[in-house]
Design a protein around this motif. Structure first.
Motif, PDB file in Angstrom:
ATOM      1  N   UNK A   1     -21.646  -6.743  15.454  1.00 53.06           N
ATOM      2  CA  UNK A   1     -22.299  -5.620  16.117  1.00 53.06           C
ATOM      3  C   UNK A   1     -21.528  -4.316  15.964  1.00 53.06           C
ATOM      4  N   UNK A   2     -20.243  -4.402  15.566  1.00 48.40           N
ATOM      5  CA  UNK A   2     -19.445  -3.197  15.348  1.00 48.40           C
ATOM      6  C   UNK A   2     -19.581  -2.731  13.900  1.00 48.40           C
ATOM      7  N   UNK A   3     -19.233  -1.478  13.664  1.00 48.50           N
ATOM      8  CA  UNK A   3     -19.332  -0.909  12.327  1.00 48.50           C
ATOM      9  C   UNK A   3     -18.132   0.010  12.100  1.00 48.50           C
ATOM     10  N   UNK A   4     -17.609   0.014  10.896  1.00 48.60           N
ATOM     11  CA  UNK A   4     -16.524   0.917  10.511  1.00 48.60           C
ATOM     12  C   UNK A   4     -17.034   1.813   9.390  1.00 48.60           C
ATOM     13  N   UNK A   5     -16.923   3.122   9.577  1.00 45.96           N
ATOM     14  CA  UNK A   5     -17.334   4.101   8.574  1.00 45.96           C
ATOM     15  C   UNK A   5     -16.125   4.961   8.227  1.00 45.96           C
ATOM     16  N   UNK A   6     -15.823   5.100   6.947  1.00 52.33           N
ATOM     17  CA  UNK A   6     -14.675   5.902   6.506  1.00 52.33           C
ATOM     18  C   UNK A   6     -15.082   6.775   5.332  1.00 52.33           C
ATOM     19  N   UNK A   7     -14.593   8.019   5.340  1.00 50.73           N
ATOM     20  CA  UNK A   7     -14.906   8.964   4.278  1.00 50.73           C
ATOM     21  C   UNK A   7     -13.859   8.924   3.157  1.00 50.73           C
ATOM     22  N   UNK A   8     -13.037   7.874   3.157  1.00 45.77           N
ATOM     23  CA  UNK A   8     -12.053   7.679   2.087  1.00 45.77           C
ATOM     24  C   UNK A   8     -11.811   6.176   1.953  1.00 45.77           C
ATOM     25  N   UNK A   9     -11.040   5.789   0.947  1.00 49.63           N
ATOM     26  CA  UNK A   9     -10.801   4.371   0.681  1.00 49.63           C
ATOM     27  C   UNK A   9      -9.783   3.825   1.678  1.00 49.63           C
ATOM     28  N   UNK A  10     -10.196   3.691   2.916  1.00 51.32           N
ATOM     29  CA  UNK A  10      -9.321   3.291   4.013  1.00 51.32           C
ATOM     30  C   UNK A  10      -9.024   1.797   4.013  1.00 51.32           C
ATOM     31  N   UNK A  11     -10.003   0.983   3.615  1.00 48.59           N
ATOM     32  CA  UNK A  11      -9.879  -0.474   3.675  1.00 48.59           C
ATOM     33  C   UNK A  11      -9.364  -0.997   2.331  1.00 48.59           C
ATOM     34  N   UNK A  12      -8.252  -1.731   2.354  1.00 48.07           N
ATOM     35  CA  UNK A  12      -7.628  -2.269   1.150  1.00 48.07           C
ATOM     36  C   UNK A  12      -7.885  -3.763   0.971  1.00 48.07           C
TER      37      UNK A  12
ATOM     38  N   UNK B   1      -3.654   7.352   5.434  1.00 51.49           N
ATOM     39  CA  UNK B   1      -3.532   7.652   4.009  1.00 51.49           C
ATOM     40  C   UNK B   1      -4.016   9.064   3.719  1.00 51.49           C
ATOM     41  N   UNK B   2      -3.280   9.768   2.898  1.00 44.84           N
ATOM     42  CA  UNK B   2      -3.655  11.137   2.540  1.00 44.84           C
ATOM     43  C   UNK B   2      -3.192  12.197   3.513  1.00 44.84           C
ATOM     44  N   UNK B   3      -2.470  11.795   4.578  1.00 45.87           N
ATOM     45  CA  UNK B   3      -1.996  12.773   5.571  1.00 45.87           C
ATOM     46  C   UNK B   3      -0.627  13.333   5.224  1.00 45.87           C
TER      47      UNK B   3
ATOM     48  N   UNK C   1       0.845  -1.189   0.000  1.00 51.25           N
ATOM     49  CA  UNK C   1       0.000   0.000   0.000  1.00 51.25           C
ATOM     50  C   UNK C   1       0.885   1.246   0.000  1.00 51.25           C
ATOM     51  N   UNK C   2       0.328   2.356  -0.453  1.00 51.18           N
ATOM     52  CA  UNK C   2       1.085   3.601  -0.508  1.00 51.18           C
ATOM     53  C   UNK C   2       1.318   4.180   0.881  1.00 51.18           C
ATOM     54  N   UNK C   3       0.427   3.870   1.832  1.00 47.23           N
ATOM     55  CA  UNK C   3       0.555   4.318   3.214  1.00 47.23           C
ATOM     56  C   UNK C   3       0.689   3.094   4.115  1.00 47.23           C
ATOM     57  N   UNK C   4       1.251   3.243   5.318  1.00 45.11           N
ATOM     58  CA  UNK C   4       1.365   2.101   6.229  1.00 45.11           C
ATOM     59  C   UNK C   4       0.007   1.454   6.490  1.00 45.11           C
ATOM     60  N   UNK C   5      -0.010   0.125   6.533  1.00 47.13           N
ATOM     61  CA  UNK C   5      -1.266  -0.612   6.728  1.00 47.13           C
ATOM     62  C   UNK C   5      -1.133  -1.577   7.899  1.00 47.13           C
TER      63      UNK C   5
END
Length: 242
Positions: A186-197, A237-239, A174-178
């Motif tokens: 019951x848990x949920x992950x919400x991301x406003x960018x393509x965080x999950x590879x 990513x993107x930082x 990946x271009x950024x550390x993963x």
């Protein structure tokens, strides 16, 4: 199968020819770029590795060369047509070392090793897969229309599962550390960018609008992950942190 990611610096002669003091300017020079390269070194001990076609730089040892095959050749061709994994991907087996093509400074990648247990399947974004142990089955996973809208993966992604009763290893880039995280029921992950590879079976991925008609926080379309399993995520990513 083990691997190392090495950073190779210029020779002593290069520093002399360019009039650069190696001790004080090894990592940075105010007027000249110092050409470091990154190279992956794979160690084999009576094991095998499947690599991307065209990614070999050199190899040495008591090694045999072949191509990736399963008992379903049509599926192998289908995977190569629908994903970034090439048809007739090279397989090296035995005792020795396999070196992948070096990457120039500015194009370095972060590599993450993932163990895949029996009955577990990983689905990866296009371009994330680099190499894996040879005891796997490669497949293709079709994306839904909404998933295609939020990514650059086209209509298909690569899916990897180990052979029955075995544990496999895959190395992703990946271009950024993963890192690999777990999502519990019951848990949920919400991301406003393509965080999950990448993620395992048991995880449901959706790309949808958060709220309607101005409600829902104004985030627009986001990635949403639910279920139970593992995810490969790039949190920064993107930082611009390298």
């Amino acid at each position: 199968m083990k691997h190392e990611v090495k950073i190779i610096e210029p020779t002593e002669l290069w520093y002399l020819q360019n009039n650069i003091n190696k001790e004080t300017n090894k990592l940075h020079h105010p007027t000249k770029s110092i050409p470091f390269v990154q190279q992956v070194e794979i160690h084999l001990e009576n094991s095998g590795v499947v690599i991307q076609k065209g990614s070999l730089h050199r190899c040495i040892g008591q090694l045999t060369y072949g191509v990736y095959k399963t008992d379903n050749r049509l599926r192998d061709i289908w995977v190569s047509l629908k994903t970034d994994t090439e048809f007739n991907a090279p397989v090296y087996k035995g005792i020795g070392k396999v070196y992948l093509e070096p990457r120039q400074k500015g194009n370095f990648l972060h590599y993450t090793s993932i163990d895949i247990v029996e009955k577990e399947q990983w689905e990866f974004d296009d371009g994330v897969f680099q190499f894996c142990s040879d005891n796997v089955v490669l497949g293709a996973k079709r994306l839904k229309y909404k998933q295609m809208l939020g990514s650059n993966d086209g209509r298909w992604r690569l899916a990897i599962t180990p052979l029955g009763g075995q544990k496999a290893t895959v190395v992703a880039s990946t271009a950024a550390p993963a890192k690999v995280i777990s999502l519990n029921r019951g848990e949920i992950l919400i991301a406003d960018y393509d965080m999950v590879k990448g993620y395992t079976n048991g995880i449901h991925e959706d790309y949808r609008k958060l709220g309607h008609f101005g409600r829902g926080g104004g985030e627009g379309y986001v990635w949403i992950y639910e279920g139970e399993g593992k995810l490969l995520v790039t949190e920064n990513e993107g930082m611009g942190l390298g």
